[in-house]
Scaffold this motif. Structure first.
Motif, PDB file in Angstrom:
ATOM      1  N   LYS A  12       9.986   6.084   3.103  1.00 15.06           N
ATOM      2  CA  LYS A  12       9.177   7.161   3.302  1.00 15.06           C
ATOM      3  C   LYS A  12      10.006   8.511   2.875  1.00 15.06           C
ATOM      4  O   LYS A  12      11.119   8.525   3.205  1.00 15.06           O
ATOM      5  CB  LYS A  12       8.621   7.556   4.620  1.00 15.06           C
ATOM      6  CG  LYS A  12       7.719   8.561   4.875  1.00 15.06           C
ATOM      7  CD  LYS A  12       7.349   9.013   6.289  1.00 15.06           C
ATOM      8  CE  LYS A  12       6.262   9.935   6.423  1.00 15.06           C
ATOM      9  NZ  LYS A  12       5.845  10.318   7.865  1.00 15.06           N
ATOM     10  N   LYS A  38      -4.256  12.199  -0.179  1.00 15.38           N
ATOM     11  CA  LYS A  38      -4.661  13.069   0.866  1.00 15.38           C
ATOM     12  C   LYS A  38      -4.275  14.494   0.650  1.00 15.38           C
ATOM     13  O   LYS A  38      -3.079  14.787   0.166  1.00 15.38           O
ATOM     14  CB  LYS A  38      -4.130  12.838   2.304  1.00 15.38           C
ATOM     15  CG  LYS A  38      -4.746  11.465   2.909  1.00 15.38           C
ATOM     16  CD  LYS A  38      -4.151  11.155   4.387  1.00 15.38           C
ATOM     17  CE  LYS A  38      -4.759  10.023   4.781  1.00 15.38           C
ATOM     18  NZ  LYS A  38      -4.025   9.525   6.492  1.00 15.38           N
ATOM     19  N   ASP A  82      -7.613   4.583  -2.947  1.00 14.37           N
ATOM     20  CA  ASP A  82      -8.470   3.823  -1.955  1.00 14.37           C
ATOM     21  C   ASP A  82      -9.998   3.976  -2.096  1.00 14.37           C
ATOM     22  O   ASP A  82     -10.664   3.146  -1.322  1.00 14.37           O
ATOM     23  CB  ASP A  82      -7.936   4.365  -0.560  1.00 14.37           C
ATOM     24  CG  ASP A  82      -7.982   6.052  -0.438  1.00 14.37           C
ATOM     25  OD1 ASP A  82      -8.917   6.493  -1.345  1.00 14.37           O
ATOM     26  OD2 ASP A  82      -7.524   6.251   0.709  1.00 14.37           O
ATOM     27  N   HIS A  93       5.434  11.000   0.741  1.00 21.16           N
ATOM     28  CA  HIS A  93       5.292   9.498   0.199  1.00 21.16           C
ATOM     29  C   HIS A  93       5.501   8.329   0.715  1.00 21.16           C
ATOM     30  O   HIS A  93       6.872   8.376   1.170  1.00 21.16           O
ATOM     31  CB  HIS A  93       5.810   9.529  -1.501  1.00 21.16           C
ATOM     32  CG  HIS A  93       5.078  10.523  -2.530  1.00 21.16           C
ATOM     33  ND1 HIS A  93       5.667  11.973  -2.488  1.00 21.16           N
ATOM     34  CD2 HIS A  93       4.123  10.529  -3.366  1.00 21.16           C
ATOM     35  CE1 HIS A  93       4.999  12.470  -3.486  1.00 21.16           C
ATOM     36  NE2 HIS A  93       3.945  11.594  -3.920  1.00 21.16           N
ATOM     37  N   ARG A 117       0.742  -1.139   0.026  1.00 15.74           N
ATOM     38  CA  ARG A 117       0.081   0.008   0.114  1.00 15.74           C
ATOM     39  C   ARG A 117       0.842   1.288  -0.181  1.00 15.74           C
ATOM     40  O   ARG A 117       2.084   1.409   0.175  1.00 15.74           O
ATOM     41  CB  ARG A 117      -1.003   0.082   1.337  1.00 15.74           C
ATOM     42  CG  ARG A 117      -0.319   0.127   2.697  1.00 15.74           C
ATOM     43  CD  ARG A 117      -1.384   0.384   3.655  1.00 15.74           C
ATOM     44  NE  ARG A 117      -0.698   0.653   4.859  1.00 15.74           N
ATOM     45  CZ  ARG A 117      -0.302  -0.339   5.862  1.00 15.74           C
ATOM     46  NH1 ARG A 117      -0.033  -1.735   5.443  1.00 15.74           N
ATOM     47  NH2 ARG A 117       0.120   0.083   7.056  1.00 15.74           N
ATOM     48  N   SER A 137      -3.456   5.686  -1.196  1.00 17.47           N
ATOM     49  CA  SER A 137      -4.356   6.686  -0.437  1.00 17.47           C
ATOM     50  C   SER A 137      -3.830   8.127  -0.741  1.00 17.47           C
ATOM     51  O   SER A 137      -2.589   8.283  -0.542  1.00 17.47           O
ATOM     52  CB  SER A 137      -4.271   6.563   1.159  1.00 17.47           C
ATOM     53  OG  SER A 137      -4.875   7.676   1.847  1.00 17.47           O
ATOM     54  N   GLU A 169       0.734   5.666   0.654  1.00 22.77           N
ATOM     55  CA  GLU A 169       0.052   7.035   0.955  1.00 22.77           C
ATOM     56  C   GLU A 169       0.737   8.216   0.255  1.00 22.77           C
ATOM     57  O   GLU A 169       2.096   8.323   0.445  1.00 22.77           O
ATOM     58  CB  GLU A 169      -0.047   7.086   2.319  1.00 22.77           C
ATOM     59  CG  GLU A 169      -0.663   8.388   2.825  1.00 22.77           C
ATOM     60  CD  GLU A 169      -0.742   8.505   4.441  1.00 22.77           C
ATOM     61  OE1 GLU A 169      -1.746   8.194   4.936  1.00 22.77           O
ATOM     62  OE2 GLU A 169       0.391   9.083   5.003  1.00 22.77           O
ATOM     63  N   GLU A 170       0.117   9.144  -0.283  1.00 25.59           N
ATOM     64  CA  GLU A 170       0.778  10.327  -0.730  1.00 25.59           C
ATOM     65  C   GLU A 170      -0.149  11.568  -0.054  1.00 25.59           C
ATOM     66  O   GLU A 170      -1.294  11.535   0.202  1.00 25.59           O
ATOM     67  CB  GLU A 170       1.026  10.649  -2.273  1.00 25.59           C
ATOM     68  CG  GLU A 170      -0.461  10.212  -2.978  1.00 25.59           C
ATOM     69  CD  GLU A 170      -0.893  11.784  -3.408  1.00 25.59           C
ATOM     70  OE1 GLU A 170      -0.502  12.678  -2.731  1.00 25.59           O
ATOM     71  OE2 GLU A 170      -1.674  11.841  -4.414  1.00 25.59           O
ATOM     72  N   ILE A 171       0.677  12.519   0.385  1.00 28.58           N
ATOM     73  CA  ILE A 171      -0.095  13.642   0.838  1.00 28.58           C
ATOM     74  C   ILE A 171       0.583  15.045   0.257  1.00 28.58           C
ATOM     75  O   ILE A 171       1.639  15.233   0.144  1.00 28.58           O
ATOM     76  CB  ILE A 171       0.244  13.883   2.617  1.00 28.58           C
ATOM     77  CG1 ILE A 171      -0.007  12.602   3.340  1.00 28.58           C
ATOM     78  CG2 ILE A 171      -0.500  15.044   3.066  1.00 28.58           C
ATOM     79  CD1 ILE A 171       0.366  12.441   4.550  1.00 28.58           C
TER      80      ILE A 171
END
Length: 240
Positions: free
Chosen positions: A205, A182, A167, A191, A130, A180, A132-134
């Motif tokens: 990360k 955000k 997601d 990332h 999985r 995901s 995640e990127e913000i």
């Protein structure tokens, strides 16, 4: 060098500042409001074009620069369904086109680490993948171009990883990479790639502290691309 900035938003402004600090001249700063200036611009006076606009403007901007014989450095994301067309135009004109989803030196080292880790995880079937990127709230595309690059690099290294999904979409049989995305005010870009099993997690990360690293990378590439030809990338620039 004489540089034209195609897309003068927040990134374009930082790129312009860094370029001028390094002794370069910005001959034009083009936005959707003054794009007509391109009709009167002498392309032979421009050494390189830096394109950081919006997805809907990128192809026209890139095509203009390539047709003018100007080497072009592009960091706009969200338009890549047309990338092959731009590459073909570049080759037909004998020009130079450099695209990167992220110009940060640190991020491109992160890309390299991601590919190496993915190769190690190919046979580790107990781990779900999985990401995640913000990013800041002004970013329009999701997931980010950087996240897509990370996911596609994993897919190229891991047989069981077939595709990536946001997601908000369905994930079937654990064969997808769940991303995901955000949007949080004033976040330049974070990332995270996670391999998760019942027994442990492995995580890498990258956290950007400002946009300056992205902008500096774009200017360094612009200095490097002068007198080069063809389809180029950060792997060429960093000799990876």
């Amino acid at each position: 060098m004489n540089i034209i900035i195609l897309g003068y938003g927040k990134m374009g402004k930082i790129i312009s500042e860094i370029a001028e600090e390094r002794g370069h001249t910005i001959v034009a700063k083009i936005t959707s409001d003054n794009r007509a200036q391109l009709d009167n611009l002498d392309g032979s006076s421009v050494d390189v074009a830096i394109e950081f606009s919006q997805p809907e403007s990128a192809v026209d901007n890139l095509s203009w620069a390539i047709n003018q014989g100007i080497p072009v450095v592009c960091g706009t994301t969200g338009w890549l369904e047309h990338k092959h067309e731009v590459e073909q135009l570049t080759l037909s004109k004998g020009g130079a086109f450099f695209y990167a989803s992220n110009f940060s030196i640190g991020v491109n080292i992160f890309f390299k680490v991601n590919r190496y880790l993915a190769k190690l995880m190919d046979e580790q079937h107990d781990y779900a993948i999985r990401m995640e990127e913000i990013h800041h709230t002004e970013k329009k595309d999701a997931p980010s171009g950087t996240a897509i690059t990370l996911a596609e690099d994993i897919i190229n290294k891991i047989d069981r990883a077939k595709r990536w999904n946001l997601d908000t979409e369905s994930v079937e049989n654990g064969h997808n990479i769940l991303i995901s995305a955000k949007r949080i005010d004033k976040v330049p870009g974070t990332h995270t790639v996670t391999y998760s099993s019942e027994t442990d997690d492995i995580e890498i990360k990258h956290t950007a502290h400002s946009r300056k690293g992205f902008a500096l990378g774009a200017v360094l590439v612009s200095e490097w691309i002068k007198n080069r030809k063809g389809i180029l990338s950060m792997d060429d620039f960093l000799s990876f």
